[in-house]
Structure formats: C-alpha cells, structure tokens
Design an enzyme around this catalytic site. Structure first.
Site, PDB file in Angstrom:
ATOM      1  N   VAL A 156      84.472   9.898  55.472  1.00  0.00           N
ATOM      2  CA  VAL A 156      84.208   8.477  55.694  1.00  0.00           C
ATOM      3  C   VAL A 156      84.964   7.727  54.606  1.00  0.00           C
ATOM      4  CG1 VAL A 156      82.419   6.691  55.441  1.00  0.00           C
ATOM      5  CG2 VAL A 156      81.986   8.704  56.847  1.00  0.00           C
ATOM      6  N   CYS A 157      85.466   6.560  54.954  1.00  0.00           N
ATOM      7  CA  CYS A 157      86.031   5.643  53.952  1.00  0.00           C
ATOM      8  C   CYS A 157      87.218   6.316  53.250  1.00  0.00           C
ATOM      9  CB  CYS A 157      84.904   5.247  53.003  1.00  0.00           C
ATOM     10  SG  CYS A 157      85.160   3.792  51.986  1.00  0.00           S
ATOM     11  N   THR A 158      87.388   6.086  51.963  1.00  0.00           N
ATOM     12  CA  THR A 158      88.541   6.630  51.244  1.00  0.00           C
ATOM     13  C   THR A 158      88.476   8.147  51.085  1.00  0.00           C
ATOM     14  OG1 THR A 158      87.540   6.313  49.058  1.00  0.00           O
ATOM     15  CG2 THR A 158      88.785   4.470  49.945  1.00  0.00           C
TER      16      THR A 158
END
Lengths: 261, 261
Positions: free
Chosen positions: B133-135
């Site tokens: 998820v995300c970075t």
C-alpha cells in the site's frame, strides 16, 4: 481560550503545515493555537476506529491526547496495544474535541464502568465538539451526552441509541449542533475529514484528503445492510447476537440512570 | 503446504469465523489452514497503511506476522509504536502474503538499507502474493520484485516505479498475476478486501466489508490529483518535494543495482 484567536491561528498554522516544510517546528511556538483533541482509548477498542481520525488530526497538527482510565497500554482488536498519554486524572479538563472510538465488547465494559461514564460526562459537558465513531456513541449515550441529539453508531447497534435519549439517524456521519457521531469503523475517515473542515477550513480538509488519497473504490457493494442484503446482514447479526444483547442491557441500565422514559 | 487443502480449509474456516461465535477457538485446531501473512513494519511507517489491511486480515483469522529488522517497537506517523512479532531472522521463509505499508521517509531509508532490500527480495520470491500500500511499492521495487509487473503507489511517487522496471498504472488497486499494489494510505482498505476475496471467497470479503461498514461517503471530491485540482496537487508536491527527490534518488540507485536500462 479566545475562540477568534484559536480559529485564526489554527487556520494559518494548518495551511502552513500542509504547504511548507518545517512548518511543524514553526508552529510549536504558537501551540496555544492548536486544537486540543482528547481521544479515549480503552481495552478492546478497534484500532482502525482510532487510526482513521487520528491520521487526519495528526496531519492537521492538532494537540493530541490519548486518554485512558490508567496509564497501562490498552489492548486492541488487532493485537497492537496503544499507550495512553494521559490518565483520567491528568487529562485536560477543557477539550476542543472529545472523541470516542468503538469496539463492542470494550464499549459495553465501559458503559458499565462508572469511572469511564463519569469521565466522559465531565469532559463532554465542556468540550467544543463531542464525537465518536462506531460503537463509541453508546459510550457517549451512557454518559448522558446524547440526550436530545440526533446520533448514529455501527449499524448493528444504532437502534439502541434511543434507549439513552438520542434520536437515531441512519447516516454515515451525523452532525447535530456540536455533536458528531459516525457509523462503523471506516466511517471514522469520513468523520475525521468532516471535523477537520470545521476545525480549520474546507481547503485544509481537502488537502488532507488528497494526502491520504481518500478516493475510495470499494471492491464490492456490501458496506451497509441495504447494500449487503438480508442474508449477509442476518449472518453478522447472528454472530454478534450475544454482544448485542449485552449492549442492549447496558443501554437500558444507562437509560434508567439517566431517567429516560 | 497443499494448496487445495489450504484453500478449502481456509474457506470453511473463515466463513465459520464470521458466522459462528466461538469459531476462532475451533479453528485453532486447524491452524495449518490459515494463510500466513507477513507484514513489514519499519520506523516512520504510516499506521493507517498497516491498520486498514490488518483489520481485514484479522477478521479473516489469518496467521499474522509483523516483521522488522529488529525486535524493538518501530515508530509510526501518529506516535503509536508497533512491536514486531518477528525479526528478519525469525520471520517464516514461506509466506502466503508479503505486505509492505508506506511512509515516505521510512520507505526511502528502507530502499537504501541492504538488509531490508535483501529480506524483501528473499520473502517476495517465495510468497504466494507480493503486496503493498502507498509508498510500500517503492520498497518492493528496490527489492527487484516489480520488474516486468504493472504496479502503483501513492500518487506523488508512482511515476518513480518505472525506474525500477515496473509499468506504472494509475489505479487505486493494481493486480498483475500474484502482485497487488495499492495507492496512498486509505487504498489499503480497498486492497485488503480485494485480497481477502482472493484468499477466501467473495462472500467472506463482502461480510468483512459489512462488518467494517465500508460504505464510504467522502465529504469532498478531493482524494486524487484529478479531483483535487492543480492548485491543491501542486501545494502537496511542493511540501513533499525534498522527500520525493530523495525517493527518486533511491529509485535510480535501485534501478542501477537491478540493471534497469
């Protein structure tokens, strides 16, 4: 606190915080301008109920206090304990926001605990905003804070709210004067952004929404009883029946204490 | 592990878990049927990146491992530390799911840390699903796990993915064979439910979605650069520019190591 000074410094500070690197350090010098947000933490709470709003409040650079009956870390549904920053004795008397997360078993325990109920009643009476996510509103109700207010809760217990004098509204986020209650678990994100807009500005709230990329695309149409259908809803109600019965009993006891007819 | 036995016992166990009180205790006797989900935790990660999927995995009664370089609790954006359950040395070699959350500063530190990159490469090569998820996808990329795969990340760094051999797709959840990557922060909830459907069944995932009342109604249309508009997007990019530059540098170094032209 001077509310006009509060509002103007907050607006400037939070926008700066989102726009300028290093703004957090600068703002520390004006910490009187930060809203003081007191979040109840208690054994058995749902960590996501807390984390959704807390993420928004943190980006907003609010003055965050995690308040519990004692200073020992409290357990959560996912096994990650949360350490309070303040006990009931050391929590500020004046809060800009009182927030209560959910977690049905822990909520029922809290409704039946006079210390918890008294603490919430005292802080809630003086807070600028009285708020909750998920079953947290049952705790607000048990503290007498929802008498005469529209309110909501997790869908599977929201019908209990009138036992404590509230008018139940089946919306995801229900605002009535300075009381804001939200539905189950993930409704905390919608709530957090709505409150951020009230505490700062719509522009700031929109930037926080962009930062946390809240552009939801649920994989299924199943997030409410209406969308999920009767079979799935009844399956969950059956599974949770023992706890829901305990919540009903605690709500009736609280209603009796509060003189709800 | 026999995959057919795994799938059938998982399906039965998880449905029972949602339907029947006491099912958790019953299922412990069949713990071989639980999917082993290894979640990387690291200093500076965003707690909501972890909490969204973790809440879903927990309701699913998965076998959850929080894996870190060392056993000391790691810091998170909101100040709530998370204690690992396993170090890189004690984490299982075989995971059903490898999951990596985001948090840009910590992600960059991890991309530049050979131990973290080597650990992810080793676990990712053998995992049934490789996810983020995300970075977090930048960490997967630095470990060479996204070469030749479609992938996404937080909107403000997703353009860096091709530096490590991935094809960037600007969707909220991107699945390519056994690799699933998601956008920023709150995309973890959409991802968690999508993965739950793959690990169990759509019915189970829909019931989890109902339990966590994921029927989002964001207060604003601001959760993506397209919706938020150029001014808000540029404000965030300006604020994050120093960290994004560090992420770009780390991505280029990783790409060179991986022989990406």
């Amino acid at each position: 606190m001077d509310r006009r000074a509060f509002n103007s410094s907050l607006l400037a500070g939070s926008l700066a915080g989102l726009l300028l690197p290093g703004a957090r350090a600068q703002q520390t010098a004006h910490s009187a301008g930060k809203p003081v947000i007191g979040l109840l933490v208690y054994p058995g709470m749902i960590l996501l109920d807390l984390t959704g709003p807390l993420t928004v409040f943190n980006i907003m650079q609010a003055d965050i206090r995690l308040m519990a009956a004692a200073m020992a870390p409290v357990t959560t549904d996912v096994g990650i304990p949360v350490a309070p920053t303040h006990s009931f004795e050391t929590a500020p008397a004046e809060l800009d926001v009182l927030f209560v997360p959910g977690g049905l078993k822990g909520t029922v325990d809290g409704m039946n605990d006079p210390r918890t109920v008294d603490f919430l009643a005292a802080r809630g009476e003086r807070a600028r905003f009285v708020t909750s996510v998920c079953t947290g509103s049952l705790l607000l109700g048990a503290a007498g804070l929802l008498k005469g207010y529209n309110a909501t809760s997790h869908w599977y217990v929201r019908d209990l709210l009138p036992l404590m004098g509230a008018t139940m509204v089946a919306d995801r986020v229900v605002a009535d004067r300075n009381h804001i209650t939200a539905g189950g678990v993930t409704a905390g994100i919608d709530f957090g952004l709505a409150l951020a807009a009230k505490l700062t500005s719509e522009d700031t709230a929109r930037r926080i929404q962009l930062l946390i990329e809240y552009d939801p695309q649920p994989p299924f149409a199943a997030g409410s009883p209406e969308r999920a259908g009767a079979d799935a809803t009844n399956a969950v109600l059956t599974q949770r029946a023992p706890l829901i019965r305990q919540a009903e009993q605690a709500s009736r006891s609280a209603g009796a204490r509060l003189g709800i007819p």
